[in-house]
Design a protein around this motif. Structure first.
Motif, PDB file in Angstrom:
ATOM      1  N   ASN A   5     -67.347  -2.402  16.909  1.00  0.00           N
ATOM      2  CA  ASN A   5     -67.118  -2.545  18.346  1.00  0.00           C
ATOM      3  C   ASN A   5     -68.164  -1.737  19.102  1.00  0.00           C
ATOM      4  OD1 ASN A   5     -64.739  -4.171  18.351  1.00  0.00           O
ATOM      5  ND2 ASN A   5     -63.641  -2.385  17.570  1.00  0.00           N
ATOM      6  N   PRO A   6     -68.731  -2.343  20.158  1.00  0.00           N
ATOM      7  CA  PRO A   6     -69.700  -1.588  20.964  1.00  0.00           C
ATOM      8  C   PRO A   6     -69.049  -0.341  21.550  1.00  0.00           C
ATOM      9  CG  PRO A   6     -69.781  -3.920  21.500  1.00  0.00           C
ATOM     10  CD  PRO A   6     -68.583  -3.715  20.605  1.00  0.00           C
ATOM     11  N   ILE A   7     -69.838   0.714  21.687  1.00  0.00           N
ATOM     12  CA  ILE A   7     -69.276   1.931  22.268  1.00  0.00           C
ATOM     13  C   ILE A   7     -69.019   1.704  23.745  1.00  0.00           C
ATOM     14  CG2 ILE A   7     -70.312   3.489  20.586  1.00  0.00           C
ATOM     15  CD1 ILE A   7     -72.347   4.238  22.733  1.00  0.00           C
ATOM     16  N   LYS A   8     -68.045   2.431  24.258  1.00  0.00           N
ATOM     17  CA  LYS A   8     -67.663   2.268  25.665  1.00  0.00           C
ATOM     18  C   LYS A   8     -68.732   2.857  26.580  1.00  0.00           C
ATOM     19  CE  LYS A   8     -62.680   2.238  25.143  1.00  0.00           C
ATOM     20  NZ  LYS A   8     -62.315   1.453  24.266  1.00  0.00           N
ATOM     21  N   ARG A   9     -68.943   2.192  27.675  1.00  0.00           N
ATOM     22  CA  ARG A   9     -69.940   2.616  28.658  1.00  0.00           C
ATOM     23  C   ARG A   9     -69.308   3.529  29.696  1.00  0.00           C
ATOM     24  NH1 ARG A   9     -74.697   1.632  26.434  1.00  0.00           N
ATOM     25  NH2 ARG A   9     -74.447  -0.165  25.152  1.00  0.00           N
ATOM     26  N   GLY A  10     -70.133   4.357  30.290  1.00  0.00           N
ATOM     27  CA  GLY A  10     -69.661   5.264  31.317  1.00  0.00           C
ATOM     28  C   GLY A  10     -69.591   4.615  32.683  1.00  0.00           C
ATOM     29  N   HIS A  11     -70.449   3.626  32.925  1.00  0.00           N
ATOM     30  CA  HIS A  11     -70.492   2.958  34.218  1.00  0.00           C
ATOM     31  C   HIS A  11     -70.589   1.459  33.991  1.00  0.00           C
ATOM     32  CE1 HIS A  11     -71.098   6.647  36.483  1.00  0.00           C
ATOM     33  NE2 HIS A  11     -71.993   7.012  35.582  1.00  0.00           N
ATOM     34  N   GLU A  12     -69.709   0.734  34.636  1.00  0.00           N
ATOM     35  CA  GLU A  12     -69.712  -0.727  34.507  1.00  0.00           C
ATOM     36  C   GLU A  12     -70.994  -1.349  35.067  1.00  0.00           C
ATOM     37  OE1 GLU A  12     -67.451  -2.607  32.930  1.00  0.00           O
ATOM     38  OE2 GLU A  12     -66.497  -0.734  32.339  1.00  0.00           O
ATOM     39  N   ASP A  13     -71.581  -0.707  36.078  1.00  0.00           N
ATOM     40  CA  ASP A  13     -72.736  -1.303  36.753  1.00  0.00           C
ATOM     41  C   ASP A  13     -74.065  -1.017  36.043  1.00  0.00           C
ATOM     42  OD1 ASP A  13     -72.596   1.389  37.349  1.00  0.00           O
ATOM     43  OD2 ASP A  13     -73.441   1.146  39.358  1.00  0.00           O
ATOM     44  N   ASN A  14     -74.043  -0.205  35.007  1.00  0.00           N
ATOM     45  CA  ASN A  14     -75.287   0.115  34.314  1.00  0.00           C
ATOM     46  C   ASN A  14     -75.070  -0.074  32.821  1.00  0.00           C
ATOM     47  OD1 ASN A  14     -77.587   1.145  33.179  1.00  0.00           O
ATOM     48  ND2 ASN A  14     -77.687   2.922  34.521  1.00  0.00           N
ATOM     49  N   GLN A  15     -75.545  -1.191  32.294  1.00  0.00           N
ATOM     50  CA  GLN A  15     -75.296  -1.514  30.889  1.00  0.00           C
ATOM     51  C   GLN A  15     -75.995  -0.564  29.921  1.00  0.00           C
ATOM     52  OE1 GLN A  15     -76.979  -5.238  29.675  1.00  0.00           O
ATOM     53  NE2 GLN A  15     -78.592  -5.113  31.201  1.00  0.00           N
ATOM     54  N   TYR A  16     -76.963   0.224  30.396  1.00  0.00           N
ATOM     55  CA  TYR A  16     -77.691   1.120  29.499  1.00  0.00           C
ATOM     56  C   TYR A  16     -77.220   2.565  29.576  1.00  0.00           C
ATOM     57  CZ  TYR A  16     -80.701  -2.900  29.184  1.00  0.00           C
ATOM     58  OH  TYR A  16     -81.160  -4.161  28.985  1.00  0.00           O
ATOM     59  N   TYR A  17     -76.233   2.837  30.398  1.00  0.00           N
ATOM     60  CA  TYR A  17     -75.770   4.212  30.541  1.00  0.00           C
ATOM     61  C   TYR A  17     -74.830   4.568  29.397  1.00  0.00           C
ATOM     62  CZ  TYR A  17     -73.383   8.321  32.207  1.00  0.00           C
ATOM     63  OH  TYR A  17     -72.863   9.595  32.302  1.00  0.00           O
ATOM     64  N   LEU A  18     -75.210   5.543  28.620  1.00  0.00           N
ATOM     65  CA  LEU A  18     -74.348   6.052  27.562  1.00  0.00           C
ATOM     66  C   LEU A  18     -73.856   7.437  27.969  1.00  0.00           C
ATOM     67  CD1 LEU A  18     -76.554   5.136  24.494  1.00  0.00           C
ATOM     68  CD2 LEU A  18     -74.469   3.997  25.227  1.00  0.00           C
ATOM     69  N   PRO A  19     -72.554   7.622  28.014  1.00  0.00           N
ATOM     70  CA  PRO A  19     -72.039   8.933  28.418  1.00  0.00           C
ATOM     71  C   PRO A  19     -72.509  10.039  27.475  1.00  0.00           C
ATOM     72  CG  PRO A  19     -70.256   7.329  28.145  1.00  0.00           C
ATOM     73  CD  PRO A  19     -71.505   6.685  27.656  1.00  0.00           C
ATOM     74  N   LYS A  20     -72.673  11.228  28.015  1.00  0.00           N
ATOM     75  CA  LYS A  20     -73.108  12.370  27.202  1.00  0.00           C
ATOM     76  C   LYS A  20     -72.141  12.633  26.053  1.00  0.00           C
ATOM     77  CE  LYS A  20     -75.683  14.797  30.762  1.00  0.00           C
ATOM     78  NZ  LYS A  20     -75.776  15.973  31.606  1.00  0.00           N
ATOM     79  N   GLU A  21     -70.863  12.331  26.253  1.00  0.00           N
ATOM     80  CA  GLU A  21     -69.858  12.549  25.213  1.00  0.00           C
ATOM     81  C   GLU A  21     -70.165  11.748  23.951  1.00  0.00           C
ATOM     82  OE1 GLU A  21     -68.218  11.155  28.491  1.00  0.00           O
ATOM     83  OE2 GLU A  21     -69.080  13.096  28.990  1.00  0.00           O
ATOM     84  N   THR A  22     -70.896  10.645  24.120  1.00  0.00           N
ATOM     85  CA  THR A  22     -71.251   9.801  22.974  1.00  0.00           C
ATOM     86  C   THR A  22     -72.021  10.621  21.948  1.00  0.00           C
ATOM     87  OG1 THR A  22     -71.406   7.868  24.405  1.00  0.00           O
ATOM     88  CG2 THR A  22     -72.489   7.713  22.271  1.00  0.00           C
ATOM     89  N   PHE A  23     -72.832  11.550  22.408  1.00  0.00           N
ATOM     90  CA  PHE A  23     -73.710  12.313  21.526  1.00  0.00           C
ATOM     91  C   PHE A  23     -73.185  13.725  21.246  1.00  0.00           C
ATOM     92  CE2 PHE A  23     -76.158   8.985  23.463  1.00  0.00           C
ATOM     93  CZ  PHE A  23     -76.788   8.420  22.366  1.00  0.00           C
ATOM     94  N   LYS A  24     -71.960  13.997  21.668  1.00  0.00           N
ATOM     95  CA  LYS A  24     -71.384  15.325  21.485  1.00  0.00           C
ATOM     96  C   LYS A  24     -71.348  15.730  20.010  1.00  0.00           C
ATOM     97  CE  LYS A  24     -67.305  17.999  22.706  1.00  0.00           C
ATOM     98  NZ  LYS A  24     -65.980  17.956  23.310  1.00  0.00           N
ATOM     99  N   GLU A  25     -70.959  14.806  19.127  1.00  0.00           N
ATOM    100  CA  GLU A  25     -70.862  15.110  17.706  1.00  0.00           C
ATOM    101  C   GLU A  25     -72.170  14.873  16.957  1.00  0.00           C
ATOM    102  OE1 GLU A  25     -67.397  13.609  15.700  1.00  0.00           O
ATOM    103  OE2 GLU A  25     -66.316  13.522  17.591  1.00  0.00           O
ATOM    104  N   ILE A  26     -73.139  14.256  17.618  1.00  0.00           N
ATOM    105  CA  ILE A  26     -74.437  13.984  16.977  1.00  0.00           C
ATOM    106  C   ILE A  26     -75.574  14.381  17.925  1.00  0.00           C
ATOM    107  CG2 ILE A  26     -73.686  12.212  15.327  1.00  0.00           C
ATOM    108  CD1 ILE A  26     -74.581  10.097  17.438  1.00  0.00           C
ATOM    109  N   PRO A  27     -75.676  15.668  18.250  1.00  0.00           N
ATOM    110  CA  PRO A  27     -76.643  16.102  19.264  1.00  0.00           C
ATOM    111  C   PRO A  27     -78.108  15.897  18.892  1.00  0.00           C
ATOM    112  CG  PRO A  27     -75.676  17.996  18.169  1.00  0.00           C
ATOM    113  CD  PRO A  27     -74.918  16.788  17.694  1.00  0.00           C
ATOM    114  N   GLN A  28     -78.407  15.717  17.591  1.00  0.00           N
ATOM    115  CA  GLN A  28     -79.789  15.492  17.171  1.00  0.00           C
ATOM    116  C   GLN A  28     -80.255  14.062  17.453  1.00  0.00           C
ATOM    117  OE1 GLN A  28     -81.730  17.945  15.971  1.00  0.00           O
ATOM    118  NE2 GLN A  28     -80.047  19.373  16.181  1.00  0.00           N
TER     119      GLN A  28
END
Length: 125
Positions: A5-28
């Motif tokens: 399943n695609p990861i959830k987006r932070g903003h509906e109006d910007n398909q390329y916006y990935l929330p910072k929380e997405t990378f919380k567990e994988i900061p590298q």
């Protein structure tokens, strides 16, 4: 079972916006794009640039990089989810993206964590 399943987006109006929380567990890992090359244009693969996550790793020697890539390949086979890997002397670039969807999925994030665990394990040996 793999979660494609695609990861959830932070903003509906910007398909390329990935929330910072997405990378919380994988900061590298950082968001990027994979640009397909003509030899990779085959059924099931995107021909347009696709979203990807990427990690770069510097190793001490070329052979150390080859050994790391072989270990990543083993994990990829075990989970049937394979990254794009580039080896440039002592610099390794690993990209995950889901070919079918053309964007980042939960499986990509899962595999990124697996690669991080492997790198941490190899680094502590």
């Amino acid at each position: 079972m793999p979660d494609y399943n695609p990861i959830k987006r932070g903003h509906e109006d910007n398909q390329y916006y990935l929330p910072k929380e997405t990378f919380k567990e994988i900061p590298q890992w950082k968001p990027t794009f994979n640009y397909a090359h003509p030899p990779l244009f085959f059924e099931g693969h995107q021909t347009e640039p696709t979203e990807a996550i990427e990690r770069r790793k510097t190793v001490s020697t070329y052979m150390e990089g080859i050994a790391l890539v072989n270990k990543i390949a083993k994990i990829a086979e075990e989970h049937d989810h394979h990254p794009k890997i580039t080896i440039n002397y002592k610099y390794i670039t690993i990209q995950y993206y889901t070919h079918k969807h053309g964007n980042i999925t939960n499986m990509d994030l899962y595999m990124a964590k697996k690669v991080d665990e492997l790198i941490e394990e190899v680094h502590n040996d």
